[in-house]
Design a protein around this motif. Structure first.
Motif, PDB file in Angstrom:
ATOM      1  N   MET A   1       0.460  -1.054   0.232  1.00  0.00           N
ATOM      2  CA  MET A   1      -0.109  -0.228   0.143  1.00  0.00           C
ATOM      3  C   MET A   1       0.657   0.802   0.084  1.00  0.00           C
ATOM      4  O   MET A   1       1.726   1.168   1.281  1.00  0.00           O
ATOM      5  N   THR A   3       1.986   5.087   0.436  1.00  0.00           N
ATOM      6  CA  THR A   3       1.818   5.762   2.345  1.00  0.00           C
ATOM      7  C   THR A   3       2.862   6.874   2.134  1.00  0.00           C
ATOM      8  O   THR A   3       4.466   6.598   1.171  1.00  0.00           O
ATOM      9  N   LEU A   8       4.207   6.062   8.769  1.00  0.00           N
ATOM     10  CA  LEU A   8       4.267   4.159   9.556  1.00  0.00           C
ATOM     11  C   LEU A   8       4.433   4.112  11.014  1.00  0.00           C
ATOM     12  O   LEU A   8       5.180   6.003  11.599  1.00  0.00           O
ATOM     13  N   GLN A  12       6.881  -0.537  11.372  1.00  0.00           N
ATOM     14  CA  GLN A  12       6.989  -1.102  10.571  1.00  0.00           C
ATOM     15  C   GLN A  12       8.250  -0.839   8.986  1.00  0.00           C
ATOM     16  O   GLN A  12       8.514  -0.698   9.530  1.00  0.00           O
ATOM     17  N   GLU A  13       7.886  -1.659   8.117  1.00  0.00           N
ATOM     18  CA  GLU A  13       9.199  -1.737   6.978  1.00  0.00           C
ATOM     19  C   GLU A  13       7.940  -1.778   5.990  1.00  0.00           C
ATOM     20  O   GLU A  13       6.873  -1.365   5.531  1.00  0.00           O
ATOM     21  N   ALA A  14       8.983  -0.519   4.840  1.00  0.00           N
ATOM     22  CA  ALA A  14       8.519  -0.280   3.957  1.00  0.00           C
ATOM     23  C   ALA A  14       9.698  -0.144   2.452  1.00  0.00           C
ATOM     24  O   ALA A  14      11.107  -0.384   2.810  1.00  0.00           O
ATOM     25  N   ASP A  73       5.779   2.600  -0.212  1.00  0.00           N
ATOM     26  CA  ASP A  73       5.619   1.227  -0.466  1.00  0.00           C
ATOM     27  C   ASP A  73       5.207   0.528   0.677  1.00  0.00           C
ATOM     28  O   ASP A  73       6.810  -0.341   0.631  1.00  0.00           O
ATOM     29  N   THR A  74       4.026   0.035   1.766  1.00  0.00           N
ATOM     30  CA  THR A  74       4.254  -0.925   2.899  1.00  0.00           C
ATOM     31  C   THR A  74       4.795  -2.394   3.115  1.00  0.00           C
ATOM     32  O   THR A  74       4.009  -2.678   1.595  1.00  0.00           O
ATOM     33  N   ILE A  75       5.582  -3.050   3.244  1.00  0.00           N
ATOM     34  CA  ILE A  75       5.725  -4.435   3.460  1.00  0.00           C
ATOM     35  C   ILE A  75       4.580  -5.017   4.337  1.00  0.00           C
ATOM     36  O   ILE A  75       4.749  -4.742   6.133  1.00  0.00           O
ATOM     37  N   ASP A  76       3.471  -5.493   3.813  1.00  0.00           N
ATOM     38  CA  ASP A  76       2.807  -6.041   5.253  1.00  0.00           C
ATOM     39  C   ASP A  76       3.328  -7.851   5.385  1.00  0.00           C
ATOM     40  O   ASP A  76       4.422  -8.425   5.181  1.00  0.00           O
TER      41      ASP A  76
END
Length: 76
Positions: A1, A3, A8, A12-14, A73-76
């Motif tokens: 996603m 953002t 963040l 959280q990783e992106a 872009d976030t990593i889920d």
């Protein structure tokens, strides 16, 4: 996603996608942070400024307004 880095939370990783400001792009490029690099939010100060992130093998502190110019872009 997609953002902004400033949105963040710690842990959280992106992946860096792009920069909305030429000024921040040049500053981060000099430090080796480029689109495609993985970035991890390590800590956020109690009032939200600064933001500590791990990128390209080191820890970097950014002001919240600087982090607001980094699209990720976030990593889920």
């Amino acid at each position: 996603m997609e953002t902004l880095l400033s949105e963040l939370k710690p842990g959280q990783e992106a992946i860096i996608k792009e920069f909305t400001s030429e000024e921040i792009f040049l500053k981060l490029m000099e430090m080796g942070c480029l689109p495609g690099e993985k970035i991890v939010v390590e800590n956020v100060a109690p009032l939200g400024d600064p933001v500590s992130v791990a990128v390209a093998g080191y820890t970097l502190s950014l002001r919240k307004n600087e982090a607001g110019h980094i699209v990720v872009d976030t990593i889920d």
